[in-house]
Write a protein that holds these residues in place. Structure first.
Motif, PDB file in Angstrom:
ATOM      1  N   THR A   1       0.786  -1.285  -0.180  1.00  0.00           N
ATOM      2  CA  THR A   1      -0.041  -0.112  -0.049  1.00  0.00           C
ATOM      3  C   THR A   1       0.879   1.321   0.028  1.00  0.00           C
ATOM      4  N   ALA A   2       1.987   1.128   0.523  1.00  0.00           N
ATOM      5  CA  ALA A   2       3.078   2.327   0.627  1.00  0.00           C
ATOM      6  C   ALA A   2       3.676   2.544  -0.689  1.00  0.00           C
ATOM      7  N   ALA A   3       3.635   1.561  -1.487  1.00  0.00           N
ATOM      8  CA  ALA A   3       4.761   1.651  -2.694  1.00  0.00           C
ATOM      9  C   ALA A   3       4.260   2.639  -3.690  1.00  0.00           C
ATOM     10  N   ASN A   4       5.577   3.152  -4.089  1.00  0.00           N
ATOM     11  CA  ASN A   4       5.474   4.246  -4.881  1.00  0.00           C
ATOM     12  C   ASN A   4       6.130   3.982  -6.344  1.00  0.00           C
ATOM     13  N   ALA A   5       6.664   2.730  -6.607  1.00  0.00           N
ATOM     14  CA  ALA A   5       7.226   2.473  -7.836  1.00  0.00           C
ATOM     15  C   ALA A   5       6.936   0.937  -7.969  1.00  0.00           C
ATOM     16  N   ALA A   6       6.927   0.469  -9.431  1.00  0.00           N
ATOM     17  CA  ALA A   6       6.847  -0.842  -9.976  1.00  0.00           C
ATOM     18  C   ALA A   6       7.619  -1.819  -8.924  1.00  0.00           C
ATOM     19  N   GLY A   7       8.896  -1.540  -8.792  1.00  0.00           N
ATOM     20  CA  GLY A   7       9.675  -2.570  -8.196  1.00  0.00           C
ATOM     21  C   GLY A   7       9.582  -2.749  -6.715  1.00  0.00           C
ATOM     22  N   GLU A   8       8.986  -1.697  -6.041  1.00  0.00           N
ATOM     23  CA  GLU A   8       8.733  -1.614  -4.454  1.00  0.00           C
ATOM     24  C   GLU A   8       7.266  -2.720  -4.583  1.00  0.00           C
ATOM     25  N   SER A   9       6.401  -2.418  -5.296  1.00  0.00           N
ATOM     26  CA  SER A   9       5.378  -3.348  -5.693  1.00  0.00           C
ATOM     27  C   SER A   9       5.277  -4.691  -5.811  1.00  0.00           C
TER      28      SER A   9
END
Length: 153
Positions: free
Chosen positions: A134-142
């Motif tokens: 839910t806090a991810a701001n980039a595709a890699g984080e997701s």
């Protein structure tokens, strides 16, 4: 382990198959933790070549997944922490997926054997991964968060 680095898919598949047979023999001889330590050492000394390192990592993680149910809690917790770093946004998709599969299979077996409690580490991994998603701001984080969710469930 050099065969894991090969670009030849047949050679890699044969090497992974042979590694899984060696794992089965180690498990049968109650040497799962000792073999896990050796496989960890392989992951600690990856070559500088990114492609070779990725291939060796995924092959080694396949072998580690075959150790499911044969690891002590200490080894399992080390695998959990190592996997979290392999889920990281900087890791390749193949390595993150291989780590998620290896950890997921291992967690499932460990819960079934009573090595860990489902309400402990797996639930913590799921909760932290959902929060990260839910806090991810980039595709890699997701993607990294999704790998954690996949391993936990």
């Amino acid at each position: 382990m050099r065969a894991f680095a090969s670009a030849d898919k047949t050679l890699r598949a044969t090497a992974i198959s042979a590694a899984k047979e060696a794992v089965a023999a180690a498990v049968k001889a109650n040497n799962g933790d000792a073999l896990f330590a050796k496989l960890e050492a392989v992951l600690d000394k990856l070559p500088a070549d990114v492609t070779a390192a990725e291939r060796i990592s995924t092959g080694t993680l396949s072998a580690i997944g075959a150790l499911a149910g044969a690891l002590s809690k200490d080894s399992l917790l080390r695998l959990l922490e190592r996997s979290k770093t392999m889920f990281a946004a900087t890791a390749s998709l193949e390595v993150a997926c291989a780590a998620a599969i290896a950890l997921g299979v291992t967690l499932k077996s460990a819960i079934a054997k009573g090595t860990i409690d489902a309400a402990a580490e797996p639930t913590e991994l799921l909760t932290s991964s959902l929060s990260a998603m839910t806090a991810a701001n980039a595709a890699g984080e997701s993607r990294a968060a999704a790998a954690g969710v996949a391993a936990a469930v």
